[in-house]
Write a protein that holds these residues in place. Structure first.
Motif, PDB file in Angstrom:
ATOM      1  N   GLY A   6      18.284  22.418  61.872  1.00  0.00           N
ATOM      2  CA  GLY A   6      18.443  22.413  60.419  1.00  0.00           C
ATOM      3  C   GLY A   6      19.895  22.172  60.035  1.00  0.00           C
ATOM      4  O   GLY A   6      20.817  22.270  60.855  1.00  0.00           O
ATOM      5  N   CYS A   9      23.604  24.369  60.892  1.00  0.00           N
ATOM      6  CA  CYS A   9      23.412  25.442  61.872  1.00  0.00           C
ATOM      7  C   CYS A   9      24.567  25.397  62.873  1.00  0.00           C
ATOM      8  O   CYS A   9      25.145  24.340  63.120  1.00  0.00           O
ATOM      9  CB  CYS A   9      22.058  25.333  62.555  1.00  0.00           C
ATOM     10  N   VAL A  23      15.437  25.049  64.816  1.00  0.00           N
ATOM     11  CA  VAL A  23      16.474  25.987  64.390  1.00  0.00           C
ATOM     12  C   VAL A  23      16.646  25.821  62.886  1.00  0.00           C
ATOM     13  O   VAL A  23      16.894  24.727  62.392  1.00  0.00           O
ATOM     14  CB  VAL A  23      17.816  25.718  65.110  1.00  0.00           C
ATOM     15  N   GLY A  24      16.497  26.898  62.142  1.00  0.00           N
ATOM     16  CA  GLY A  24      16.583  26.866  60.688  1.00  0.00           C
ATOM     17  C   GLY A  24      17.979  26.551  60.181  1.00  0.00           C
ATOM     18  O   GLY A  24      18.982  26.747  60.879  1.00  0.00           O
ATOM     19  N   SER A  27      21.644  28.644  60.447  1.00  0.00           N
ATOM     20  CA  SER A  27      21.435  29.684  61.462  1.00  0.00           C
ATOM     21  C   SER A  27      22.598  29.696  62.444  1.00  0.00           C
ATOM     22  O   SER A  27      23.252  28.688  62.673  1.00  0.00           O
ATOM     23  CB  SER A  27      20.135  29.423  62.222  1.00  0.00           C
ATOM     24  N   ALA A  42      15.838  31.418  63.410  1.00  0.00           N
ATOM     25  CA  ALA A  42      16.513  31.409  62.116  1.00  0.00           C
ATOM     26  C   ALA A  42      17.299  32.701  61.938  1.00  0.00           C
ATOM     27  O   ALA A  42      16.969  33.730  62.525  1.00  0.00           O
ATOM     28  CB  ALA A  42      15.505  31.248  60.984  1.00  0.00           C
ATOM     29  N   ALA A  46      20.671  34.332  65.111  1.00  0.00           N
ATOM     30  CA  ALA A  46      19.311  33.781  65.144  1.00  0.00           C
ATOM     31  C   ALA A  46      18.358  34.684  65.917  1.00  0.00           C
ATOM     32  O   ALA A  46      18.700  35.245  66.948  1.00  0.00           O
ATOM     33  CB  ALA A  46      19.328  32.394  65.756  1.00  0.00           C
TER      34      ALA A  46
END
Length: 75
Positions: A6, A9, A23-24, A27, A42, A46
């Motif tokens: 994401g 991150c 992966v949000g 994060s 996330a 994380a």
């Protein structure tokens, strides 16, 4: 391999993200998650949000067409 990251991150040195994972956004990954495949990470530090996911790079219409073909064959 086959990991979606994401926006904004941070992945710190020594951390490990397994295959087929997400992966949000924003994060902070600072741990080794290599023993788990197909997870969503996330948070600031994380954490595993969801396990046993599977995502594909194929376009959405591909799956819609597959579902349509299955419905026709089931009738």
């Amino acid at each position: 391999n086959h990991v979606w990251l994401g926006e904004q991150c941070l992945i710190l040195k020594g951390s490990n993200i397994p295959d087929n994972s997400i992966v949000g956004a924003k994060s902070l990954v600072n741990k080794n998650f290599s023993e788990n495949k197909g997870i969503i990470l996330a948070g600031q530090s994380a954490k595993i949000i969801k396990r046993d996911i599977n995502w594909s790079r194929l376009p959405q219409w591909y799956f819609e067409k597959q579902n349509e073909n299955e419905r026709i064959s089931n009738d």
